[in-house]
Design an enzyme around this catalytic site. Structure first.
Site, short mmCIF file in Angstrom:
data_model
loop_
_atom_site.label_atom_id
_atom_site.label_comp_id
_atom_site.label_asym_id
_atom_site.label_seq_id
_atom_site.Cartn_x
_atom_site.Cartn_y
_atom_site.Cartn_z
N GLU A 34 0.81 -1.23 0.00
CA GLU A 34 0.00 0.00 0.00
C GLU A 34 0.85 1.28 0.00
O GLU A 34 0.66 2.16 0.83
CB GLU A 34 -0.97 -0.02 1.19
CG GLU A 34 -1.89 -1.21 1.16
CD GLU A 34 -2.77 -1.36 2.40
OE1 GLU A 34 -2.75 -0.46 3.27
OE2 GLU A 34 -3.47 -2.38 2.51
N ASN B 112 1.90 -5.19 -3.16
CA ASN B 112 0.51 -5.51 -2.81
C ASN B 112 -0.27 -4.23 -2.49
O ASN B 112 0.20 -3.39 -1.72
CB ASN B 112 0.55 -6.42 -1.56
CG ASN B 112 -0.78 -7.04 -1.21
OD1 ASN B 112 -1.43 -7.63 -2.08
ND2 ASN B 112 -1.19 -6.94 0.04
N HIS C 292 -10.55 -5.74 -1.92
CA HIS C 292 -11.53 -5.49 -0.86
C HIS C 292 -12.69 -4.74 -1.52
O HIS C 292 -12.62 -3.52 -1.70
CB HIS C 292 -10.92 -4.67 0.28
CG HIS C 292 -9.89 -5.43 1.05
ND1 HIS C 292 -10.22 -6.53 1.83
CD2 HIS C 292 -8.56 -5.27 1.19
CE1 HIS C 292 -9.12 -7.00 2.40
NE2 HIS C 292 -8.10 -6.27 2.02
N GLU D 16 -6.48 -10.52 -1.13
CA GLU D 16 -7.24 -10.25 0.11
C GLU D 16 -8.74 -10.12 -0.19
O GLU D 16 -9.43 -9.28 0.39
CB GLU D 16 -6.74 -8.96 0.78
CG GLU D 16 -5.25 -8.97 1.08
CD GLU D 16 -4.76 -7.76 1.86
OE1 GLU D 16 -5.58 -7.01 2.41
OE2 GLU D 16 -3.53 -7.56 1.91
N ASP E 125 -12.50 -9.86 -0.34
CA ASP E 125 -13.76 -9.94 0.38
C ASP E 125 -14.71 -8.92 -0.24
O ASP E 125 -14.27 -7.97 -0.90
CB ASP E 125 -13.63 -9.78 1.90
CG ASP E 125 -12.88 -8.53 2.35
OD1 ASP E 125 -12.82 -7.57 1.58
OD2 ASP E 125 -12.39 -8.53 3.49
O1 9MR Z 1 -7.11 -8.10 8.73
C1 9MR Z 1 -6.28 -7.14 9.35
C2 9MR Z 1 -6.97 -6.60 10.59
O2 9MR Z 1 -7.14 -7.61 11.56
C3 9MR Z 1 -6.16 -5.45 11.18
O3 9MR Z 1 -6.87 -4.87 12.24
C4 9MR Z 1 -5.89 -4.43 10.09
C5 9MR Z 1 -5.05 -3.30 10.64
O4 9MR Z 1 -4.56 -2.49 9.65
O5 9MR Z 1 -5.21 -5.06 9.00
C6 9MR Z 1 -6.01 -6.00 8.39
O6 9MR Z 1 -5.39 -6.52 7.24
C7 9MR Z 1 -5.13 -5.56 6.21
C8 9MR Z 1 -3.95 -6.06 5.41
O7 9MR Z 1 -2.87 -6.31 6.27
C9 9MR Z 1 -3.55 -5.08 4.34
N1 9MR Z 1 -4.67 -4.75 3.47
C10 9MR Z 1 -5.89 -4.35 4.17
C11 9MR Z 1 -6.28 -5.39 5.21
C12 9MR Z 1 -7.60 -5.04 5.84
O8 9MR Z 1 -7.50 -3.86 6.57
#
Ligand code: 9MR
Length: 405
Positions: free
Chosen positions: A153, A194, A230, A260, A262
């Site tokens: 990101e 990513n 997402h 990722e 969803d």
């Molecule tokens: O799924 C992750 C969640 O449990 C955390 O609270 C969050 C914090 O930033 O990160 C989530 O995973 C993220 C991933 O690492 C990067 N892309 C976005 C995902 C969803 O926020």
């Protein structure tokens, strides 16, 4: 590593018969030439034995991604002190199950410990800390990851660089330097950039292409682009739009993966939203399948029970292919069908409840002999109800399975 006793497995299978299923997402994906169909998971969930039973079902999941436990704040909470316990728990589980591991992530603006995010840095000292982190972590997991998300990101929505501590202190060179450092520590692991909102054409996708070119221009190795995906029900890019964006990356000589996936909705979940979600999941999986160089799809956890969505987006949720009671939603069938598989039901009764309401609907056949919406209503050896509740039609899938749709 989580070990389930034989008794616990048998209990889970008897309570949750929908887990016992011959034709699954990973089996279908591999049969079509993909490397895996996988899911994210997280350490707190591993105490839930029913959850772990399905997580370990390699018919559905051939790959795991740790959702949090390989991030910087977990692994290097204070400078040069490394803690691998949580990350190892998921790596060990994947190995015990024979599942691939996507490792996530090395350099990100988020989930940084304060010694990094609030430290006083020069270009040289921050580069040294970044290289030290990458070298330690990649070396620790050497030979165990299929891929690393090296940089996560790094882009704003307009395709410019995010003003992270990495960018503001080091400049864009932090990206190729991170990739080169990871490659030196493990020459065999696939190295990915990513990001989200790079699944359709536009400034951000162009920015991601430019990151691939930047890394290549430094002579560093990049193997793939991870499209997080997402999404929001009803607003996902079309299958062809996704496929053409993927081709924009693969044309640069890298592979792609959906990393990722969803697809969230505004609650409450309705049959219409679930049907649209099924279409939306199907389109993304089909786009990957149609793209030479798209190696696999990872969902960002498989059950609504442990999804990150409701904690982040107020009033939204139901984003995963299984509901919070571990019943498969229509999205599951959408994915399986996109992968060329067919649903084979081994259960007569499942329970599905709405995320946002307290009411629970039974979707299996009932004592009156009427099968509810989504329930099985026919197939070889089927002795349950063959008539669907008013408004639904018993729809033939194959000789073994018909369903009320
Ligand atoms: O799924 C992750 C969640 O449990 C955390 O609270 C969050 C914090 O930033 O990160 C989530 O995973 C993220 C991933 O690492 C990067 N892309 C976005 C995902 C969803 O926020």
């Amino acid at each position: 590593m989580v070990q389930l006793s034989r008794g616990a497995l048998a209990l889970a299978a008897s309570i949750l018969p929908q887990f016992v299923n011959g034709a699954g997402l990973n089996t279908a994906a591999v049969a079509k030439g993909q490397l895996y169909f996988g899911t994210a998971t997280d350490n707190p969930e591993l105490t839930d034995t029913s959850y772990v039973t399905q997580l370990s079902n390699t018919d559905d999941f051939g790959q795991l991604t740790p959702g949090n436990s390989q991030k910087w704040d977990t692994i290097e909470p204070s400078q040069n002190t490394f803690s691998y316990t949580k990350g190892d728990a998921i790596a060990n589980l994947a190995e015990a199950n024979g599942q691939k591991l996507r490792c996530h992530n090395l350099v990100w603006h988020s989930q940084l410990p304060s010694w990094v995010s609030s430290g006083t840095w020069t270009n040289a000292t921050l580069l040294a800390a970044m290289k030290n982190h990458i070298t330690n972590v990649v070396t620790h997991y050497k030979g165990r990851c299929y891929a690393w998300d090296v940089v996560n990101e790094a882009l704003n929505e307009d395709g410019s660089y995010r003003e992270s501590i990495w960018y503001t202190t080091i400049g864009p060179a932090y990206i190729p330097i991170a990739f080169a450092t990871a490659a030196a520590a493990d020459p065999d692991v696939k190295l990915y950039y990513n990001d989200y909102n790079i699944e359709y054409s536009g400034s951000k996708a162009t920015g991601a292409q430019n990151i691939v070119k930047l890394i290549q221009s430094y002579g560093a190795k990049i193997d793939g682009v991870g499209l997080q995906a997402h999404f929001i029900v009803g607003s996902t890019p079309s299958q062809s739009a996704q496929a053409s964006t993927m081709a924009g990356y693969t044309n640069l000589g890298v592979e792609v993966a959906i990393t990722e996936l969803d697809i969230r909705m505004t609650l409450p979940s309705t049959d219409a939203l679930l049907a649209q979600q099924k279409t939306d999941y199907s389109n993304t999986v089909a786009a990957c399948l149609a793209t030479k160089g798209c190696v696999g799809v990872t969902i960002w956890d498989w059950t609504d029970k442990y999804s990150w969505v409701p904690n982040t987006f107020s009033g939204q949720g139901a984003a995963c292919p299984w509901d919070e009671n571990y019943a498969k939603k229509p999205a599951y069938t959408g994915i399986l069908t996109a992968l060329g598989g067919t649903a084979i039901a081994t259960t007569t009764t499942t329970t599905r409840s709405s995320t946002s309401s307290t009411s629970t609907t039974t979707s299996g056949s009932t004592a009156t002999g009427v099968a509810q919406h989504w329930a099985q209503c026919g197939g070889s050896g089927w002795t349950g109800a063959t008539t669907c509740v008013s408004g639904y039609t018993c729809t033939y899938f194959n000789d073994y399975y018909s369903q009320c749709l």
